[in-house]
Design a protein around this motif. Structure first.
Motif, PDB file in Angstrom:
ATOM      1  N   PHE A 144      97.176 -17.098  35.971  1.00  8.83           N
ATOM      2  CA  PHE A 144      97.191 -18.420  36.586  1.00  8.83           C
ATOM      3  C   PHE A 144      95.805 -19.055  36.716  1.00  8.83           C
ATOM      4  O   PHE A 144      95.666 -20.094  37.330  1.00  8.83           O
ATOM      5  CB  PHE A 144      97.895 -18.349  37.944  1.00  8.83           C
ATOM      6  CG  PHE A 144      99.322 -17.909  37.813  1.00  8.83           C
ATOM      7  CD1 PHE A 144     100.310 -18.828  37.524  1.00  8.83           C
ATOM      8  CD2 PHE A 144      99.660 -16.558  37.906  1.00  8.83           C
ATOM      9  CE1 PHE A 144     101.630 -18.422  37.367  1.00  8.83           C
ATOM     10  CE2 PHE A 144     100.976 -16.146  37.742  1.00  8.83           C
ATOM     11  CZ  PHE A 144     101.960 -17.078  37.465  1.00  8.83           C
ATOM     12  N   TYR A 145      94.793 -18.419  36.136  1.00  2.00           N
ATOM     13  CA  TYR A 145      93.482 -19.076  36.036  1.00  2.00           C
ATOM     14  C   TYR A 145      92.899 -18.759  34.667  1.00  2.00           C
ATOM     15  O   TYR A 145      93.215 -17.742  34.052  1.00  2.00           O
ATOM     16  CB  TYR A 145      92.544 -18.659  37.164  1.00  2.00           C
ATOM     17  CG  TYR A 145      92.169 -17.189  37.231  1.00  2.00           C
ATOM     18  CD1 TYR A 145      91.082 -16.688  36.517  1.00  2.00           C
ATOM     19  CD2 TYR A 145      92.884 -16.298  38.033  1.00  2.00           C
ATOM     20  CE1 TYR A 145      90.733 -15.345  36.579  1.00  2.00           C
ATOM     21  CE2 TYR A 145      92.546 -14.959  38.121  1.00  2.00           C
ATOM     22  CZ  TYR A 145      91.465 -14.483  37.394  1.00  2.00           C
ATOM     23  OH  TYR A 145      91.119 -13.159  37.470  1.00  2.00           O
ATOM     24  N   SER A 146      92.042 -19.657  34.200  1.00  2.00           N
ATOM     25  CA  SER A 146      91.482 -19.510  32.858  1.00  2.00           C
ATOM     26  C   SER A 146      89.968 -19.425  32.839  1.00  2.00           C
ATOM     27  O   SER A 146      89.386 -18.975  31.852  1.00  2.00           O
ATOM     28  CB  SER A 146      91.920 -20.690  31.983  1.00  2.00           C
ATOM     29  OG  SER A 146      91.537 -21.928  32.571  1.00  2.00           O
ATOM     30  N   HIS A 147      89.312 -19.885  33.917  1.00  2.00           N
ATOM     31  CA  HIS A 147      87.854 -19.917  33.941  1.00  2.00           C
ATOM     32  C   HIS A 147      87.340 -19.406  35.285  1.00  2.00           C
ATOM     33  O   HIS A 147      87.920 -19.717  36.330  1.00  2.00           O
ATOM     34  CB  HIS A 147      87.325 -21.341  33.730  1.00  2.00           C
ATOM     35  CG  HIS A 147      87.592 -21.907  32.364  1.00  2.00           C
ATOM     36  ND1 HIS A 147      88.857 -22.274  31.945  1.00  2.00           N
ATOM     37  CD2 HIS A 147      86.750 -22.166  31.335  1.00  2.00           C
ATOM     38  CE1 HIS A 147      88.783 -22.736  30.707  1.00  2.00           C
ATOM     39  NE2 HIS A 147      87.522 -22.681  30.311  1.00  2.00           N
ATOM     40  N   VAL A 148      86.242 -18.647  35.232  1.00  2.00           N
ATOM     41  CA  VAL A 148      85.535 -18.197  36.430  1.00  2.00           C
ATOM     42  C   VAL A 148      84.087 -18.628  36.275  1.00  2.00           C
ATOM     43  O   VAL A 148      83.411 -18.237  35.324  1.00  2.00           O
ATOM     44  CB  VAL A 148      85.623 -16.666  36.602  1.00  2.00           C
ATOM     45  CG1 VAL A 148      84.877 -16.228  37.858  1.00  2.00           C
ATOM     46  CG2 VAL A 148      87.077 -16.209  36.658  1.00  2.00           C
ATOM     47  N   LEU A 149      83.603 -19.458  37.207  1.00  2.00           N
ATOM     48  CA  LEU A 149      82.254 -20.012  37.110  1.00  2.00           C
ATOM     49  C   LEU A 149      81.524 -19.865  38.436  1.00  2.00           C
ATOM     50  O   LEU A 149      82.139 -19.943  39.500  1.00  2.00           O
ATOM     51  CB  LEU A 149      82.310 -21.503  36.749  1.00  2.00           C
ATOM     52  CG  LEU A 149      82.864 -21.883  35.373  1.00  2.00           C
ATOM     53  CD1 LEU A 149      82.999 -23.397  35.267  1.00  2.00           C
ATOM     54  CD2 LEU A 149      81.976 -21.351  34.266  1.00  2.00           C
ATOM     55  N   PRO A 150      80.191 -19.657  38.397  1.00  2.00           N
ATOM     56  CA  PRO A 150      79.431 -19.677  39.649  1.00  2.00           C
ATOM     57  C   PRO A 150      79.446 -21.068  40.256  1.00  2.00           C
ATOM     58  O   PRO A 150      79.530 -22.072  39.545  1.00  2.00           O
ATOM     59  CB  PRO A 150      78.018 -19.271  39.206  1.00  2.00           C
ATOM     60  CG  PRO A 150      77.957 -19.582  37.749  1.00  2.00           C
ATOM     61  CD  PRO A 150      79.344 -19.398  37.223  1.00  2.00           C
ATOM     62  N   TYR A 151      79.350 -21.129  41.579  1.00  2.00           N
ATOM     63  CA  TYR A 151      79.510 -22.414  42.262  1.00  2.00           C
ATOM     64  C   TYR A 151      78.448 -23.427  41.887  1.00  2.00           C
ATOM     65  O   TYR A 151      78.672 -24.631  41.994  1.00  2.00           O
ATOM     66  CB  TYR A 151      79.539 -22.221  43.777  1.00  2.00           C
ATOM     67  CG  TYR A 151      78.251 -21.739  44.383  1.00  2.00           C
ATOM     68  CD1 TYR A 151      77.321 -22.634  44.898  1.00  2.00           C
ATOM     69  CD2 TYR A 151      77.955 -20.384  44.465  1.00  2.00           C
ATOM     70  CE1 TYR A 151      76.135 -22.201  45.452  1.00  2.00           C
ATOM     71  CE2 TYR A 151      76.780 -19.944  45.021  1.00  2.00           C
ATOM     72  CZ  TYR A 151      75.864 -20.839  45.505  1.00  2.00           C
ATOM     73  OH  TYR A 151      74.686 -20.394  46.055  1.00  2.00           O
ATOM     74  N   ASP A 152      77.287 -22.954  41.385  1.00  2.00           N
ATOM     75  CA  ASP A 152      76.262 -23.918  41.002  1.00  2.00           C
ATOM     76  C   ASP A 152      76.565 -24.600  39.672  1.00  2.00           C
ATOM     77  O   ASP A 152      75.850 -25.515  39.256  1.00  2.00           O
ATOM     78  CB  ASP A 152      74.867 -23.283  40.997  1.00  2.00           C
ATOM     79  CG  ASP A 152      74.777 -22.031  40.140  1.00  2.00           C
ATOM     80  OD1 ASP A 152      75.748 -21.727  39.432  1.00  2.00           O
ATOM     81  OD2 ASP A 152      73.729 -21.368  40.197  1.00  2.00           O
ATOM     82  N   GLN A 153      77.651 -24.181  39.000  1.00  2.00           N
ATOM     83  CA  GLN A 153      78.137 -24.902  37.819  1.00  2.00           C
ATOM     84  C   GLN A 153      79.315 -25.798  38.200  1.00  2.00           C
ATOM     85  O   GLN A 153      80.295 -25.937  37.475  1.00  2.00           O
ATOM     86  CB  GLN A 153      78.538 -23.921  36.722  1.00  2.00           C
ATOM     87  CG  GLN A 153      77.365 -23.146  36.145  1.00  2.00           C
ATOM     88  CD  GLN A 153      77.767 -22.236  34.996  1.00  2.00           C
ATOM     89  OE1 GLN A 153      78.762 -22.456  34.317  1.00  2.00           O
ATOM     90  NE2 GLN A 153      76.984 -21.191  34.780  1.00  2.00           N
ATOM     91  N   LEU A 154      79.181 -26.408  39.358  1.00  2.00           N
ATOM     92  CA  LEU A 154      80.255 -27.199  39.945  1.00  2.00           C
ATOM     93  C   LEU A 154      80.683 -28.354  39.044  1.00  2.00           C
ATOM     94  O   LEU A 154      81.877 -28.609  38.868  1.00  2.00           O
ATOM     95  CB  LEU A 154      79.788 -27.739  41.298  1.00  2.00           C
ATOM     96  CG  LEU A 154      80.801 -28.533  42.107  1.00  2.00           C
ATOM     97  CD1 LEU A 154      81.918 -27.631  42.580  1.00  2.00           C
ATOM     98  CD2 LEU A 154      80.111 -29.187  43.305  1.00  2.00           C
ATOM     99  N   GLU A 155      79.724 -29.077  38.483  1.00  2.00           N
ATOM    100  CA  GLU A 155      80.060 -30.241  37.655  1.00  2.00           C
ATOM    101  C   GLU A 155      80.911 -29.832  36.466  1.00  2.00           C
ATOM    102  O   GLU A 155      81.909 -30.476  36.143  1.00  2.00           O
ATOM    103  CB  GLU A 155      78.778 -30.928  37.184  1.00  2.00           C
ATOM    104  CG  GLU A 155      79.030 -32.207  36.405  1.00  2.00           C
ATOM    105  CD  GLU A 155      77.737 -32.931  36.053  1.00  2.00           C
ATOM    106  OE1 GLU A 155      77.797 -33.822  35.173  1.00  2.00           O
ATOM    107  OE2 GLU A 155      76.682 -32.632  36.637  1.00  2.00           O
TER     108      GLU A 155
END
Length: 346
Positions: free
Chosen positions: A315-326
């Motif tokens: 049910f999720y496809s991407h995991v990113l650090p919060y500083d890649q918010l944009e």
């Protein structure tokens, strides 16, 4: 001196950014401090808060986002006796006045949050209305923090399938194949639905619905005419997991006599009036734009995950650090991600 933390905040409509001046919460005597490791982005509520289209439950700008957080307890208030250091919780929270001018809606997209020993407060005679943070739940170490970023969504869809009355032998039509739509279809099938048909315009999501929810048929409305494909077929339940009154009207036309059109998607503040004369005669409308009973069914949802019936990774496809918010929110806006989990471990 007040200690600050970083958080994801919406400063004004369409202005979301990482800020570093939100006060780090200090746990009260019945509260525990949680270090947040991950938080899912909700393409419904979070996106509408950013766009300025959410009317209900919004704290007002500037506000700290996030209701799909997951973290570990790192400190305890003096009267906490039912929570232990190292235990894992979803939905760590902040107070409505988060400090330094910030509100919270709902505050899990931050480095730290709070949970409450609600049982201890009850035991010590506090009235229920004076006990904070009713929406919190422990989860086991067998579920990772990242996987727990979709745990609340899964429980919301599990409770919705139950509340809508999905059951054995039913024929069900679901609009929307985002993570909520796919999870809703999956729980309908797990509850014994005979047939589930899913509608969306993103081919990859429809393929995911087939693989994960085991839906019986998909319709891509960008390439096919829904009415022609359905060819006068009727359903016991029609479910909107997108959030448009136009879907409720259209879906009503595909109901069997006595059927029910079900509203799960969050309606925008300028699209909340429903003209019941446009709904098919001898049908029902079930509004569930905000979850009901999701925490009561959480343990059952966790048991399904631990038994292998449900896999959060579907049910999720991407995991990113919060500083890649944009980048994260761009993926959500452009529907290039099924769901994005933000991590706070860096």
């Amino acid at each position: 001196m007040m200690e600050m933390m970083r958080a994801v905040a919406v400063l004004a409509a369409n202005d979301v950014r990482v800020v570093d001046d939100v006060p780090k919460p200090v746990p009260g005597e019945y509260e525990a401090l949680v270090r947040v490791h991950a938080c899912g982005i909700c393409s419904g509520t979070d996106s509408q808060i950013i766009a300025g289209t959410l009317e209900t439950g919004f704290g007002g700008y500037p506000t700290v986002l996030g209701h799909e957080g997951a973290g570990e307890v790192i400190a305890l208030g003096s009267k906490v006796r039912n929570i232990r250091i190292g235990e894992r919780f979803i939905h760590p929270n902040l107070y409505p006045d988060a400090g330094n001018g910030y509100t919270k809606t709902h505050g899990s997209m931050a480095q730290f949050g709070l949970v409450c020993d609600r049982d201890a407060m009850r035991e010590d005679g506090f009235a229920e209305e004076h006990i904070p943070f009713p929406k919190q739940h422990k989860f086991p170490n067998s579920i990772s923090y990242i996987d727990a970023g979709v745990l609340l969504s899964l429980a919301e869809c599990h409770s919705a399938a139950k509340n809508f009355g999905a059951g054995s032998g039913m024929e069900i039509l679901v609009y929307g194949a985002g993570p909520m739509g796919i999870a809703l279809a999956m729980f309908c099938k797990l509850r014994g639905a005979k047939t589930v048909v899913q509608i969306d315009s993103v081919s990859a999501r429809l393929e995911q619905a087939k693989a994960v929810a085991k839906v019986d048929e998909t319709i891509n409305f960008a390439e096919e005419n829904v009415s022609e494909v359905l060819n006068n077929r009727k359903f016991d339940l029609v479910m909107d997991a997108v959030g448009f009154t136009s879907i409720l009207y259209e879906g009503s036309g595909y109901l069997k006599p006595g059927g029910k059109v079900c509203s799960l998607g969050v309606l925008k503040k300028d699209d909340r009036l429903i003209d019941t004369s446009r709904l098919q005669c001898n049908t029902s409308l079930h509004m569930l734009n905000f979850p009901y009973g999701e925490y009561r069914i959480m343990d059952d949802t966790i048991a399904m995950i631990e038994s292998g019936k449900v896999n959060p990774k579907d049910f999720y496809s991407h995991v990113l650090p919060y500083d890649q918010l944009e980048e994260a929110f761009q993926l959500v806006r452009e529907k290039k991600a099924l769901k994005v989990i933000l991590t706070f471990d860096n």
